[in-house]
Design a protein around this motif. Structure first.
Motif, PDB file in Angstrom:
ATOM      1  N   LEU A  59      56.931 103.757  50.054  1.00 26.94           N
ATOM      2  CA  LEU A  59      57.327 102.421  50.505  1.00 26.94           C
ATOM      3  C   LEU A  59      56.094 101.635  50.961  1.00 26.94           C
ATOM      4  CD1 LEU A  59      59.704 100.506  51.075  1.00 26.94           C
ATOM      5  CD2 LEU A  59      59.836 101.488  53.379  1.00 26.94           C
ATOM      6  N   ILE A  60      55.211 102.338  51.694  1.00 28.86           N
ATOM      7  CA  ILE A  60      53.964 101.704  52.149  1.00 28.86           C
ATOM      8  C   ILE A  60      53.072 101.381  50.946  1.00 28.86           C
ATOM      9  CG2 ILE A  60      51.839 102.080  53.467  1.00 28.86           C
ATOM     10  CD1 ILE A  60      53.508 103.807  55.386  1.00 28.86           C
ATOM     11  N   PHE A  61      52.983 102.338  49.986  1.00 30.56           N
ATOM     12  CA  PHE A  61      52.157 102.120  48.790  1.00 30.56           C
ATOM     13  C   PHE A  61      52.595 100.850  48.051  1.00 30.56           C
ATOM     14  CE2 PHE A  61      50.943 106.877  48.046  1.00 30.56           C
ATOM     15  CZ  PHE A  61      49.973 106.771  49.025  1.00 30.56           C
ATOM     16  N   ARG A  62      53.917 100.647  47.951  1.00 30.44           N
ATOM     17  CA  ARG A  62      54.420  99.494  47.203  1.00 30.44           C
ATOM     18  C   ARG A  62      54.015  98.174  47.859  1.00 30.44           C
ATOM     19  NH1 ARG A  62      58.878 103.121  46.460  1.00 30.44           N
ATOM     20  NH2 ARG A  62      59.143 103.587  44.238  1.00 30.44           N
ATOM     21  N   LYS A 105      44.188  96.446  44.421  1.00 30.61           N
ATOM     22  CA  LYS A 105      42.751  96.718  44.537  1.00 30.61           C
ATOM     23  C   LYS A 105      42.456  97.914  45.452  1.00 30.61           C
ATOM     24  CE  LYS A 105      41.936  93.303  48.227  1.00 30.61           C
ATOM     25  NZ  LYS A 105      41.162  92.093  48.588  1.00 30.61           N
ATOM     26  N   VAL A 106      43.396  98.218  46.364  1.00 31.44           N
ATOM     27  CA  VAL A 106      43.208  99.378  47.248  1.00 31.44           C
ATOM     28  C   VAL A 106      43.191 100.672  46.438  1.00 31.44           C
ATOM     29  CG1 VAL A 106      44.255 100.740  49.115  1.00 31.44           C
ATOM     30  CG2 VAL A 106      44.249  98.233  49.231  1.00 31.44           C
ATOM     31  N   SER A 147      50.582 104.749  39.124  1.00 33.42           N
ATOM     32  CA  SER A 147      50.313 106.177  38.906  1.00 33.42           C
ATOM     33  C   SER A 147      50.329 106.942  40.224  1.00 33.42           C
ATOM     34  CB  SER A 147      48.964 106.366  38.213  1.00 33.42           C
ATOM     35  OG  SER A 147      48.984 105.805  36.924  1.00 33.42           O
ATOM     36  N   THR A 148      49.798 106.314  41.278  1.00 31.15           N
ATOM     37  CA  THR A 148      49.783 106.958  42.596  1.00 31.15           C
ATOM     38  C   THR A 148      51.205 107.166  43.101  1.00 31.15           C
ATOM     39  OG1 THR A 148      47.663 105.889  43.092  1.00 31.15           O
ATOM     40  CG2 THR A 148      48.896 106.793  44.948  1.00 31.15           C
ATOM     41  N   ILE A 149      52.032 106.154  42.925  1.00 32.80           N
ATOM     42  CA  ILE A 149      53.431 106.252  43.371  1.00 32.80           C
ATOM     43  C   ILE A 149      54.178 107.327  42.577  1.00 32.80           C
ATOM     44  CG2 ILE A 149      55.638 105.015  43.454  1.00 32.80           C
ATOM     45  CD1 ILE A 149      53.985 102.467  44.090  1.00 32.80           C
ATOM     46  N   LYS A 150      53.939 107.377  41.258  1.00 31.09           N
ATOM     47  CA  LYS A 150      54.579 108.398  40.417  1.00 31.09           C
ATOM     48  C   LYS A 150      54.131 109.802  40.820  1.00 31.09           C
ATOM     49  CE  LYS A 150      55.261 105.556  36.275  1.00 31.09           C
ATOM     50  NZ  LYS A 150      54.801 105.322  34.876  1.00 31.09           N
TER      51      LYS A 150
END
Length: 362
Positions: free
Chosen positions: A268-271, A276-277, A287-290
């Motif tokens: 949720l925070i990632f979204r 750019k982070v 890809s990070t979320i997956k």
């Protein structure tokens, strides 16, 4: 000056008639701590004096020590007979890797420490591969090896690949300057068995000598993995799947059993974070979320006992989401050391980089 021991330790040389065995014998001549009292070799050499067994095959620049010439060579396969005469052995046996593993463990099981020049046990997880001036702390893993072998005194320890042992001390000396790229070039001898151009004429003019597996040894043997947060989970997973390849682990803010609610909250925070982070991490936001979502059901609790290499666990005291897991991880990995960093949160590399560096250097 050198410290004299009240009585010298009795040393056996396994594979004493070969090139490496001869080197052990020449190096140990007049040693202040050790005395070569027993030499073991193949059955064809057994029963002969050392001088008779070696004959004209002595390859050292210095003469054969007088003290060993009349030692009667024992059969290296008669383990109990050889072990009964010594305090510990140096191993330089010339056998297949499986045979070397078996015979070195057989000696260890007689409560005889084995210090091996061979490569066979370098990938055995609970056998320390040590350059004493650089990583003596890896000897701690012997405790777990003894449990496996059922010994109180016996163990096997090995040295690294000859190339690594030559340049690792230099790199260790340079650590404080934080080199980020190293070009290492090694020049192999034409033979590890003492052959020369005189008795191996076909090597003359060979300008591209090749020894299979040498480059791979330098790449694989020193493998150490450091993982932060999700990276720590990946590090644990890799160490479980490839235990023979991992030399040591550093786990920062680690979980070993993923709480699905924590992953959902993190995603949720990632979204909400800008793309750019994630660019600096080498992965796209999606890809990070997956990747994080794929870890929701991970639970390594039952597989952690496959990890036998040294483990360092770090966690910030303010990292409440992972502090309990880090403490439990230390309990599940008895060989691990736990460092709780005061006044630091989850991103230790951000909040306490100097502390991390100090812990890892020590």
């Amino acid at each position: 000056g050198e410290k004299e021991m009240s009585s010298k330790l009795k040393v056996g040389i396994l594979g004493g008639t070969g090139m490496v065995g001869q080197r052990f014998i020449s190096l140990l001549e007049n040693h202040p701590w050790f005395e070569v009292t027993t030499i073991a070799a193949s059955p064809r050499s057994a029963g002969k004096t050392y001088a008779e067994a070696v004959g004209d095959r002595w390859k050292m620049d210095t003469p054969m020590p007088e003290a060993v010439k009349n030692i009667v060579v024992k059969n290296v396969n008669e383990v109990e007979n050889v072990a009964a005469e010594v305090d510990f052995v140096f191993s330089a046996v010339d056998m297949t890797k499986d045979e070397i593993k078996a015979i070195e463990e057989a000696y260890a099981k007689t409560e005889t420490p084995v210090v091996s020049n061979n490569s066979a046990h370098r990938w055995t997880p609970d056998v320390p591969m040590v350059v004493p001036e650089i990583n003596p702390e890896h000897m701690k893993v012997i405790e777990f090896q003894r449990k496996r072998l059922g010994t109180k005194r016996g163990f096997v320890a090995v040295k690294p690949n000859c190339s690594i042992q030559s340049y690792a001390p230099v790199l260790t000396a340079w650590k404080e300057f934080e080199p980020y790229e190293v070009v290492a070039t090694t020049y192999q001898a034409i033979s590890g068995a003492g052959k020369t151009f005189k008795d191996w004429p076909e090597m003359v003019g060979n300008i591209i000598p090749y020894i299979g597996g040498e480059e791979e040894k330098s790449e694989k043997e020193p493998l150490r993995i450091c993982g932060l947060s999700l990276g720590a989970l990946l590090a644990i997973d890799f160490a479980i799947r490839h235990e023979e390849k991992v030399d040591s682990l550093v786990l920062i803010g680690a979980q070993y059993k993923v709480p699905s609610l924590l992953i959902d909250f993190q995603n949720l925070i990632f979204r909400c974070m800008p793309n750019k982070v994630f660019e600096s991490m080498g992965l796209s936001k999606s890809s990070t979320i997956k990747l994080a979502h794929s870890m929701r059901s991970l639970d390594f609790t039952l597989q952690l006992n496959n990890i036998r290499c040294p483990v360092t666990i770090l966690c910030g005291k303010k990292d409440t989401a992972n502090l309990k897991a880090s403490k439990r991880l230390k309990e599940l990995l008895p060989q691990a050391t736990l460092h709780i960093v005061p006044n630091a949160g989850h991103e230790l590399n951000k909040y306490a980089p100097n502390t991390i560096a100090e812990i890892l250097n020590n």
